[in-house]
Design a protein around this motif. Sequence first.
Motif, PDB file in Angstrom:
ATOM      1  N   PHE A 330       0.913  -1.100   0.055  1.00 47.87           N
ATOM      2  CA  PHE A 330      -0.084  -0.028   0.000  1.00 47.87           C
ATOM      3  C   PHE A 330       0.939   1.168   0.021  1.00 47.87           C
ATOM      4  CE2 PHE A 330       0.818  -0.942   4.616  1.00 47.87           C
ATOM      5  CZ  PHE A 330       0.902   0.535   4.891  1.00 47.87           C
ATOM      6  N   ASP A 331       0.363   2.420  -0.247  1.00 50.47           N
ATOM      7  CA  ASP A 331       0.927   3.518  -0.275  1.00 50.47           C
ATOM      8  C   ASP A 331       0.231   4.587   0.800  1.00 50.47           C
ATOM      9  OD1 ASP A 331       2.571   2.754  -2.369  1.00 50.47           O
ATOM     10  OD2 ASP A 331       1.270   3.607  -3.788  1.00 50.47           O
ATOM     11  N   VAL A 332       1.039   5.430   1.151  1.00 48.30           N
ATOM     12  CA  VAL A 332       0.510   6.544   2.089  1.00 48.30           C
ATOM     13  C   VAL A 332       0.774   7.799   1.403  1.00 48.30           C
ATOM     14  CG1 VAL A 332       0.351   7.875   4.266  1.00 48.30           C
ATOM     15  CG2 VAL A 332       0.411   5.238   4.161  1.00 48.30           C
ATOM     16  N   GLY A 333      -0.155   8.791   1.066  1.00 52.79           N
ATOM     17  CA  GLY A 333       0.176  10.137   0.419  1.00 52.79           C
ATOM     18  C   GLY A 333       0.416  11.029   1.344  1.00 52.79           C
ATOM     19  N   GLN A 334       1.048  12.281   0.799  1.00 54.00           N
ATOM     20  CA  GLN A 334       1.337  13.385   1.759  1.00 54.00           C
ATOM     21  C   GLN A 334       0.179  13.805   2.139  1.00 54.00           C
ATOM     22  OE1 GLN A 334       4.100  15.114   2.478  1.00 54.00           O
ATOM     23  NE2 GLN A 334       2.836  16.383   3.958  1.00 54.00           N
TER      24      GLN A 334
END
Length: 588
Positions: A330-334
């Motif tokens: 998964f990714d976590v955005g700013q």
Amino acid sequence: MRTIASLNNVSYLYPRSLSPVLHDLSLEIHEGEFLGLIGPTGAGKSTLCLTLNGIVPQFYGGRFFGRVTVAGLDSLDQPISVLARHVGMILEDPEIQITAFSVENEVAFALENLSLPRDEILVRIPEALAAVRLEGTEKKHPHQLSGGQKQRLVIAAALALRPQLLVLDEPTAQLDPVGAREVFEVVHELNRELGLTILLSGHAAEELAEYADRIVLLSGGRLVRSGSPDEIYSDVKLLMDNNLRPPEVTRTFYLLNQIDVPVANLPVRLDAGVAALREIWDRGVDDSLPHPVLPAEANTRSPDETPVLSVDNLIHEYEDGTRALRGISFDVGQGEYVLIAGQNGAGKTTLVRHFLKLLEPTAGRVFVWGQPTGSLTVSDIARRIGYVGQNPDSQIFNATVEAEVSFALRNLEYPPAEVERRVSESLELLDLREVRRRHPLSLPRGDRARIVIAAVLAMEPEVLIFDEPTTGQDYHGAQVILDITRRLHRAGKTVIVITHQLYLMPGYAERVLIMGEGTLLLDAPIREAYHATDVLEATYLRPPQAVLLAQSVCSDGTGACLMLTPEDVASYVSRRLGDSMDRGNGHE
């Protein structure tokens, strides 16, 4: 009704303390009852518990006034070893009470210290384990048990002494929902089936409302009120005045009363709340009308930007063979606010330690601002990612608050003026300026938690990770910490919170990652995640009562049914009633 224990005009001051933690307190505990002890942090609950087996004042010292008797014994006349045969004591953290290398040896430990005959010990071990549903685990190492099982093992060790009173001080504070429920159900069975007298101190409003016979509210070391769960928990103003949280079902109906949907008796248990809500619904709502629309959720994700954190098929296996992570991506955005939830042992803490490079992947990749963590140092990452652990005491090691908050900055050789600026700003933000020269460990737990946060904020990180930040906090203390996370998020920080206390997170988190047994089960906006009850149950989580209330009257799967809070449910019911009344009056 026979009294098993009593406190008569008890006051107590810890050594070197100027003010009493208990003030002229009188209380009777009746044989066979399940007594719940509630109160805000600092109310004196733990101290009261420790008076019952003589640890206060015999171990701590200080000044003690009044009289405590248990099973007819005066707590000042008898040594702790004698009182321990009558009072079993269970503390918040089971780990600190477990000393043996097998389950059966743990149960036997206190019995051996009392020099009981071997044959008697061999009889009591299976009896105690059966009472807490741990049959078949005799040869296991305690560390092989789940959190709930460990707490039940501690209870079994206490039961083996055959006490007349079992005292549990915050026994579920560090457990996931399934572990907490295990403990409450076992304690309830011990009370109902064996007639064991129970005193349980805690903040678990929903569980105490369901299981306790009587509730005692303590505040500032004084007995504020005693009554049945219905009497105490339905008095929402009393609870709010003492920084306590009512059960969500009770708050929902309290809010309905506030907006002119009268409910004569506020329910304090979920089944009663569902029945009361269905009655209101069947009496006044036209189900053919469209659903009111819930406010749109915020979305701070920026899919076109490089994620600040990213994992790609991450696998981690510990040296003992435990596979803690099983191919997570998964990714976590700013600027996101992400909640990571799951039962104890789901892999949550293992996951975030990879972001800090405190662990290396067994397989897969971890990226921080697009760079693989293998190309960065721990120091590089620490300047940009702040981590707040669940136990503040494990992160505090300086003699003053000021020294604690400035430690990392001084270690990284920031200029003195810059250190002073950052320390002052952090202390101001966390309302710690007045205690900057105090020793951190002399302050309450809530203040110690804020000291750790202040030390992290002084580094001015771009990402903040909070690992179970509300453990051991009362409702007010938990809100104070979460309000800080929200301020940081609104200031542009990326915030990640790990917790299984789902009822706390609406209004804070936007996105939820649900983990179970090292896998990512769900990645969804908070409204969708909280209503995915099958996924939550797969990782032994329970949705807040407000979600279950909502589903009892609105379960068609539309966005309008994805309510999270008592405020959501009360507003929804009120509007549906109003719309139905308008149609009935000919206003369409």
